[in-house]
Design an enzyme around this catalytic site. Structure first.
Site, PDB file in Angstrom:
ATOM      1  N   ASP A   1       3.877 -14.857  11.265  1.00 54.43           N
ATOM      2  CA  ASP A   1       2.548 -15.215  10.772  1.00 54.43           C
ATOM      3  C   ASP A   1       1.579 -14.054  10.980  1.00 54.43           C
ATOM      4  O   ASP A   1       1.036 -13.869  12.078  1.00 54.43           O
ATOM      5  CB  ASP A   1       2.101 -16.483  11.534  1.00 54.43           C
ATOM      6  CG  ASP A   1       0.726 -16.964  11.120  1.00 54.43           C
ATOM      7  OD1 ASP A   1      -0.008 -16.220  10.448  1.00 54.43           O
ATOM      8  OD2 ASP A   1       0.387 -18.109  11.491  1.00 54.43           O
TER       9      ASP A   1
ATOM     10  N   HIS B   1      -1.716  10.552   0.492  1.00 55.50           N
ATOM     11  CA  HIS B   1      -2.060   9.281  -0.131  1.00 55.50           C
ATOM     12  C   HIS B   1      -2.055   9.401  -1.649  1.00 55.50           C
ATOM     13  O   HIS B   1      -1.455   8.604  -2.355  1.00 55.50           O
ATOM     14  CB  HIS B   1      -3.476   8.919   0.322  1.00 55.50           C
ATOM     15  CG  HIS B   1      -3.579   7.532   0.813  1.00 55.50           C
ATOM     16  ND1 HIS B   1      -4.474   6.640   0.324  1.00 55.50           N
ATOM     17  CD2 HIS B   1      -2.881   6.868   1.755  1.00 55.50           C
ATOM     18  CE1 HIS B   1      -4.341   5.498   0.938  1.00 55.50           C
ATOM     19  NE2 HIS B   1      -3.381   5.609   1.823  1.00 55.50           N
TER      20      HIS B   1
ATOM     21  N   LYS C   1      -6.861  -0.835  11.698  1.00 57.24           N
ATOM     22  CA  LYS C   1      -6.301  -1.244  10.398  1.00 57.24           C
ATOM     23  C   LYS C   1      -5.023  -0.443  10.136  1.00 57.24           C
ATOM     24  O   LYS C   1      -4.026  -0.970   9.651  1.00 57.24           O
ATOM     25  CB  LYS C   1      -7.333  -1.019   9.297  1.00 57.24           C
ATOM     26  CG  LYS C   1      -6.969  -1.598   7.944  1.00 57.24           C
ATOM     27  CD  LYS C   1      -6.163  -0.667   7.073  1.00 57.24           C
ATOM     28  CE  LYS C   1      -5.932  -1.261   5.692  1.00 57.24           C
ATOM     29  NZ  LYS C   1      -5.056  -0.439   4.858  1.00 57.24           N
TER      30      LYS C   1
ATOM     31  N   GLU D   1       0.837  -1.216   0.000  1.00 63.34           N
ATOM     32  CA  GLU D   1       0.000   0.000   0.000  1.00 63.34           C
ATOM     33  C   GLU D   1       0.865   1.256   0.000  1.00 63.34           C
ATOM     34  O   GLU D   1       1.745   1.410   0.862  1.00 63.34           O
ATOM     35  CB  GLU D   1      -0.908  -0.020   1.233  1.00 63.34           C
ATOM     36  CG  GLU D   1      -1.867   1.155   1.269  1.00 63.34           C
ATOM     37  CD  GLU D   1      -2.817   1.106   2.470  1.00 63.34           C
ATOM     38  OE1 GLU D   1      -3.173   0.008   2.928  1.00 63.34           O
ATOM     39  OE2 GLU D   1      -3.187   2.182   2.954  1.00 63.34           O
TER      40      GLU D   1
HETATM   41  C1  MEV Z   1      -5.298   3.366   5.442  1.00 63.03           C
HETATM   42  O1  MEV Z   1      -4.654   2.201   5.012  1.00 63.03           O
HETATM   43  C2  MEV Z   1      -5.264   3.472   6.954  1.00 63.03           C
HETATM   44  C3  MEV Z   1      -6.039   4.642   7.533  1.00 63.03           C
HETATM   45  O2  MEV Z   1      -7.385   4.625   7.062  1.00 63.03           O
HETATM   46  C4  MEV Z   1      -5.996   4.488   9.035  1.00 63.03           C
HETATM   47  C5  MEV Z   1      -6.893   5.442   9.784  1.00 63.03           C
HETATM   48  O3  MEV Z   1      -7.902   5.899   9.242  1.00 63.03           O
HETATM   49  O4  MEV Z   1      -6.566   5.703  10.968  1.00 63.03           O
HETATM   50  C6  MEV Z   1      -5.448   5.944   7.109  1.00 63.03           C
END
Ligand code: MEV
Length: 452
Positions: free
Chosen positions: A298, A395, A282, A86
């Site tokens: 793992d 991003h 995430k 990513e």
């Molecule tokens: C993107 O891979 C992860 C984010 O969405 C985490 C978050 O929103 O805290 C940027």
């Protein structure tokens, strides 16, 4: 049966497997055959090592291997290897590492390292009877598996305790032996599973031959014996803190406090709302998984465990915490991490071995701290940009590079496009339109968009 099914596939040679696949599933078999072969390792011996990790292998699936330098943890500086596909993740970890390097770095500590295994069994009889029997033979059971645990014990680990749990109120006849392990520098899955299987056998045998039980009570059904990937007592903590006044030198005191408070609110929201908590966590696992993968651990086990841990109060919540108090900004994370630096792929996968080399060949506890700090760095970078510029700015800047590569832009074209989109919203079609115009052959679609 469809012609797309096959028996004996695993017995085919690699070329045989590819031939069958390309003939049955692709319209351009020659091109696909070449492409699959192009990802084979140039060194046949190394390819054999990679093939040995799985089955029915036909090629390799390359992933970017990046690094986040300047990660200062407990005063030690690491260059952290990260395997992730990513955009922005490695850039974010690197920028957070550098940011905290100037503010005392990360602190980290391992709180506990206990791993869990379970023997699930069905026994029908009076609960007190099996409980008394278990208590009577507990030491003997531990002794029965001592041959298997001896070498781990010599390293300071082993099977530390077992207890009998009664779940008969929820499932008829269901009991469990819960076993507590220390596995030193290995993740310990093989060790734990071998011990559990031996334990289940000796437990069944002891029940089958116990004089104090009648014939029905001498029956036991071992359902399964397996480690649990939920390790709430294998915990690492990583933290950062600094005076609010140090947060951002370009801001006024009032703005600095507002930033700290908004950051704190963003973390609190992830404690209140599970939808936000999932995305928040995430972001943490963007960092965690990338190091877990790079070091041959793992990641499925780590993720499964982390999300169960995040739900331990009955509600799925943020794994990180933030507090702004007495002029200080505190941000920290507690994470279950059952990982290893010996065994498994850690030394077998050539790149995992290199990753561990790069980290100075840490022991498992050090690696737990490095992984947790990287997760916290990632979370810090994400929240900071979410509560300030928004995530898309950084991003999409990184995404632009992917779009340019997809559209096979030359260096000069890339330079022009990056300059053009510096202050404009980036989208795939927008970039394609711009490039088409640069190339002097705007497509119909592009022309329409340009005119708009
Ligand atoms: C993107 O891979 C992860 C984010 O969405 C985490 C978050 O929103 O805290 C940027």
């Amino acid at each position: 049966m469809s012609e797309k099914t096959i028996s004996g596939f695993s017995k085919l040679s690699k070329r045989g497997k590819i031939k069958w696949i390309v003939e049955n599933f692709f319209k351009d078999p020659d091109a696909v055959t070449k492409e699959l072969a192009s990802y084979w390792h140039g060194n046949a011996a190394q390819q054999k090592v990679l093939d040995g990790f799985s089955e029915n292998t036909i090629s390799n699936f390359p992933m970017p291997y990046g690094v986040a330098p300047n990660m200062v943890i407990n005063g030690n500086t690491y260059c952290v290897p990260m395997v992730i596909e990513e955009s922005s993740v490695v850039a974010a970890a690197s920028s957070a590492a550098k940011y905290w390097m100037h503010r005392g770095g990360f602190t980290a500590e391992v709180i506990s390292t206990t791993k869990i295994g379970q023997v699930h069994f069905i026994w029908n009889g009076a609960s007190e009877k099996i409980k008394t029997f278990f208590d009577d033979v507990k030491e003997a059971l531990l002794d029965d598996v001592s041959e298997l645990t001896a070498s781990m014990e010599a390293r300071g680990g082993g099977l530390k305790d077992i207890e009998l749990l009664n779940f008969t109120a929820e499932q008829e006849g269901y009991y469990q032996i819960k076993a507590y392990f220390e596995t030193c520098d290995s993740m310990g899955a093989n060790f734990i599973n071998s011990v559990l299987e031996a334990l289940s056998k000796t437990w069944a045998k002891r029940i089958n031959t116990h004089d104090g039980f009648d014939a029905a009570e001498q029956e036991v059904e071992i359902v399964m014996s397996i480690l649990s990937n939920y390790t709430p007592d294998c915990i690492v903590r990583a933290a950062v803190s600094c005076p609010v006044s140090d947060l951002d030198k370009t801001l006024t005191d009032e703005e600095k406090l507002a930033l700290a408070k908004r950051f704190e609110t963003a973390v609190k929201i992830a404690h209140v709302d599970s939808y936000r908590a999932t995305t928040h966590n995430k972001g943490i696992y963007n960092g965690v998984d990338a190091v877990v993968l790079a070091t041959g651990n793992d990641f499925r086990a780590i993720e499964a465990c982390g999300h169960t841990y995040a739900s331990r109060t009955g509600k799925y919540k943020s794994l990180s915490h933030c507090e702004v108090k007495d002029g200080m900004f505190h941000f920290w994370l507690e994470l279950p991490l059952a990982i290893g630096t010996v065994g498994g792929l850690t030394k077998l996968h050539p790149m995992a071995k290199r990753s561990l080399d790069m980290l100075g060949n840490p022991n498992a506890e050090e690696l737990m701290m490095i992984i947790a700090a990287t997760g916290l760095a990632q979370n810090f970078a994400a929240i900071k940009s979410l509560v300030t510029t928004g995530i898309q700015k950084g991003h999409m800047k990184m995404h632009l590079l992917n779009i340019l590569s997809h559209l096979e832009a030359s260096e000069k074209e890339a330079e022009l496009t990056i300059a053009h989109f510096k202050e404009r919203a980036i989208s795939f079609s927008g970039v394609r339109t711009f490039l088409d115009n640069q190339r002097g052959n705007p497509s119909v679609k592009s022309r329409v968009q340009v005119t708009k």
